[in-house]
Scaffold this motif. Structure first.
Motif, PDB file in Angstrom:
ATOM      1  N   PRO A   1      22.417  43.598  44.029  1.00  0.00           N
ATOM      2  CA  PRO A   1      22.927  43.071  42.759  1.00  0.00           C
ATOM      3  C   PRO A   1      23.255  41.584  42.866  1.00  0.00           C
ATOM      4  CG  PRO A   1      24.645  44.286  43.891  1.00  0.00           C
ATOM      5  CD  PRO A   1      23.408  44.469  44.704  1.00  0.00           C
TER       6      PRO A   1
ATOM      7  N   PHE B   1      30.266  48.546  44.822  1.00  0.00           N
ATOM      8  CA  PHE B   1      29.969  47.379  44.013  1.00  0.00           C
ATOM      9  C   PHE B   1      30.912  47.264  42.825  1.00  0.00           C
ATOM     10  CE2 PHE B   1      25.529  47.934  45.749  1.00  0.00           C
ATOM     11  CZ  PHE B   1      25.594  46.817  46.563  1.00  0.00           C
ATOM     12  N   SER B   2      31.406  46.065  42.618  1.00  0.00           N
ATOM     13  CA  SER B   2      32.169  45.726  41.413  1.00  0.00           C
ATOM     14  C   SER B   2      32.072  44.220  41.253  1.00  0.00           C
ATOM     15  CB  SER B   2      33.619  46.183  41.522  1.00  0.00           C
ATOM     16  OG  SER B   2      34.282  45.510  42.578  1.00  0.00           O
TER      17      SER B   2
ATOM     18  N   ARG C   1      26.975  51.588  39.513  1.00  0.00           N
ATOM     19  CA  ARG C   1      27.294  50.973  40.802  1.00  0.00           C
ATOM     20  C   ARG C   1      26.846  51.802  42.003  1.00  0.00           C
ATOM     21  NH1 ARG C   1      33.836  51.690  41.472  1.00  0.00           N
ATOM     22  NH2 ARG C   1      33.952  53.916  40.993  1.00  0.00           N
TER      23      ARG C   1
ATOM     24  N   ALA D   1      31.097  47.695  37.943  1.00  0.00           N
ATOM     25  CA  ALA D   1      29.678  47.374  37.757  1.00  0.00           C
ATOM     26  C   ALA D   1      28.944  48.552  37.133  1.00  0.00           C
ATOM     27  CB  ALA D   1      29.044  47.022  39.105  1.00  0.00           C
TER      28      ALA D   1
ATOM     29  N   ALA E   1      19.789  43.673  39.148  1.00  0.00           N
ATOM     30  CA  ALA E   1      19.820  44.574  40.305  1.00  0.00           C
ATOM     31  C   ALA E   1      18.681  45.570  40.219  1.00  0.00           C
ATOM     32  CB  ALA E   1      21.153  45.310  40.386  1.00  0.00           C
TER      33      ALA E   1
ATOM     34  N   MET F   1      30.430  38.795  43.220  1.00  0.00           N
ATOM     35  CA  MET F   1      30.216  40.207  43.511  1.00  0.00           C
ATOM     36  C   MET F   1      31.200  40.697  44.562  1.00  0.00           C
ATOM     37  SD  MET F   1      27.919  41.700  41.671  1.00  0.00           S
ATOM     38  CE  MET F   1      27.988  43.206  42.653  1.00  0.00           C
ATOM     39  N   ASN F   2      31.638  41.924  44.381  1.00  0.00           N
ATOM     40  CA  ASN F   2      32.473  42.627  45.356  1.00  0.00           C
ATOM     41  C   ASN F   2      31.666  43.813  45.890  1.00  0.00           C
ATOM     42  OD1 ASN F   2      35.163  43.025  46.613  1.00  0.00           O
ATOM     43  ND2 ASN F   2      35.061  44.976  45.515  1.00  0.00           N
ATOM     44  N   TYR F   3      31.817  44.113  47.167  1.00  0.00           N
ATOM     45  CA  TYR F   3      30.978  45.119  47.803  1.00  0.00           C
ATOM     46  C   TYR F   3      31.822  46.277  48.330  1.00  0.00           C
ATOM     47  CZ  TYR F   3      27.306  41.661  47.450  1.00  0.00           C
ATOM     48  OH  TYR F   3      26.399  40.762  46.953  1.00  0.00           O
ATOM     49  N   ASN F   4      31.173  47.432  48.465  1.00  0.00           N
ATOM     50  CA  ASN F   4      31.776  48.660  49.047  1.00  0.00           C
ATOM     51  C   ASN F   4      33.024  49.150  48.307  1.00  0.00           C
ATOM     52  OD1 ASN F   4      29.844  48.818  51.123  1.00  0.00           O
ATOM     53  ND2 ASN F   4      30.968  47.316  52.326  1.00  0.00           N
TER      54      ASN F   4
ATOM     55  N   ARG G   1      20.987  48.166  44.060  1.00  0.00           N
ATOM     56  CA  ARG G   1      20.536  47.518  45.296  1.00  0.00           C
ATOM     57  C   ARG G   1      20.300  46.042  45.010  1.00  0.00           C
ATOM     58  NH1 ARG G   1      15.715  46.452  47.742  1.00  0.00           N
ATOM     59  NH2 ARG G   1      14.502  47.552  46.157  1.00  0.00           N
TER      60      ARG G   1
END
Length: 441
Positions: free
Chosen positions: A302, A276-277, A296, A293, A315, A271-274, A300
């Protein structure tokens, strides 16, 4: 259910204990009694050829196998028999279990503190023995297992093919161990090339190869870390190996959270944040791609899980300004690798109950085979979803967590785990002759 047979000789210094519901235990005892009285005639079964006896034993689940080793010397020695282990590898069915560990917290020096461990004294020296908790979703049974041979200062980071990957906690170049917890064997990998803090770890163990990926948290200075690079390790039966010699740059400005990576459809995912991807790493092509995602902006907690060879995102969806009910949803990544399709939604009545227990703290997920386990953070509450039968059920709390830690915080983090008595591919690691620092217990 009775406990695993505990008296296992050195080096198999692991102990197993088990628990399950009394109703299922009574049901099995009654069934066994009926079978014994009706057709288990010793005059017939005592003449069964040994090769067929071994074949039957190879089908036993691990708890039953370890109990059976107490029957006679020959059965006890099966764990050391190459011919039996070859048969076991061929016929033993796959079991989609889970392995959980007590949640670790960071202390002020940014080193993990394991609250799921017990002290031990060996030759006058004190050390800490880590403990794990096996969960069998078919029997809804818990087992406790200790990792007495794992040195201090390592934490579980990934799992695949019956092996658990442990990584060193200290900041710097990372040392990794691949461990088979059922038989107590472990193999050490060479240390990584780049110093890191808490990188994401990916592991996939095939029939004839092992691949490990270590990504992010590059320690570029004593005061800062950045997600910059990836290192990969590969070894296979064809004689090809790459000892962290292949590196790849992560996508720019990525903010992947430290933790495990998921392997599905020949790629590692995290997961990648800020915002979400999803980041996908093709270890063969040695490159990363970013996947958008679904929904996205409204996700919350995920989580990515692997289930039956597919990548699934789990998620909570919260659209506060739209007339859409809050829910927990599952999406499957399509073969094209760019689009998601919703495959399941938690029943609304169950989600209301789940949401009340969760209280906004978030949750973690792990998938294996047809099962997905959803653990509420900061508690011992967790749900099990059977994808094939479309069935949700609450998992009984692990009975060993409170007794081992001495507190009420039963939060667990887990891995997909396939129990195996033998993983032949680890023999490839013994061919490595390059010098590197080894661990001392």
């Amino acid at each position: 259910m009775e406990a695993f047979n505990a008296p296992i000789s050195i080096p198999f210094a692991y102990t197993f204990t088990a628990t399950t519901s009394s109703s299922s235990s009574n049901h099995r005892n009654a069934s066994t009694s009926r079978l014994t009285s009706s057709w288990m005639d010793t005059r017939i079964w005592s003449k069964l050829p040994l090769r067929l006896v071994d074949r039957v034993i190879a089908f036993l689940p691990p708890p039953a196998f370890f109990r059976a080793r107490s029957v006679c010397k020959r059965w006890y020695a099966l764990l050391f028999s190459n011919s039996f282990l070859e048969l076991y590898i061929q016929v033993s069915p796959r079991r989609h279990w889970f392995l959980f560990f007590k949640h670790k917290t960071l202390n002020n020096s940014h080193i993990y503190t394991n609250s799921c461990s017990r002290p031990a004294v060996n030759n006058g020296q004190s050390r800490t023995i880590s403990e794990g908790f096996l969960f069998d979703p078919y029997e809804t049974a818990w087992y406790r297992i200790s990792f007495g041979l794992i040195p201090n200062g390592l934490s579980p980071a990934a799992s695949s093919g019956g092996l658990i990957c442990w990584v060193s906690d200290e900041a710097g170049t990372k040392s990794l161990i691949l461990c088979n917890p059922l038989v107590g064997s472990f193999s050490q990998l060479p240390p990584t090339l780049r110093p890191r803090l808490f990188p994401s770890i990916g592991l996939t163990v095939g029939l004839s190869s092992i691949d490990v990926a270590v990504a992010g948290d590059d320690l570029i200075s004593p005061y800062a870390v950045k997600n910059l690079s990836t290192e990969s390790f590969h070894i296979d039966a064809n004689g090809f190996y790459s000892l962290w010699g292949t590196t790849s740059a992560l996508p720019r400005l990525c903010s992947l959270e430290s933790g495990q990576m998921i392997f599905a459809a020949n790629k590692f995912y995290c997961m990648n944040y800020n915002p979400f991807s999803v980041l996908a790493y093709d270890i063969t092509a040695n490159n990363w791609i970013k996947i958008q995602a679904p929904m996205r902006r409204f996700l919350r907690s995920p989580s990515l899980v692997e289930s039956r060879g597919k990548l699934i995102m789990v998620a909570a969806v919260e659209k506060s300004k739209l007339n859409v009910p809050k829910s927990l949803r599952l999406w499957s990544l399509q073969p094209c690798g760019a689009t998601w399709v919703e495959i399941e939604r938690m029943p609304q009545q169950l989600y209301v109950q789940f949401s009340d227990l969760e209280g906004g703290r978030g949750f973690n997920c792990v998938g294996h085979g047809e099962f997905i386990a959803i653990m509420i953070r900061g508690s011992d509450k967790s749900l099990l979803f059977d994808i094939c039968r479309k069935m949700w059920q609450w998992i009984p709390p692990c009975p060993y967590v409170m007794s081992s830690s001495g507190d009420d915080d039963g939060e667990l983090h887990g891995f997909a785990y396939e129990p195996k008595l033998a993983v032949p591919v680890t023999a490839l690691l013994h061919q490595l002759t390059l010098p590197f620092q080894s661990f001392s217990g």
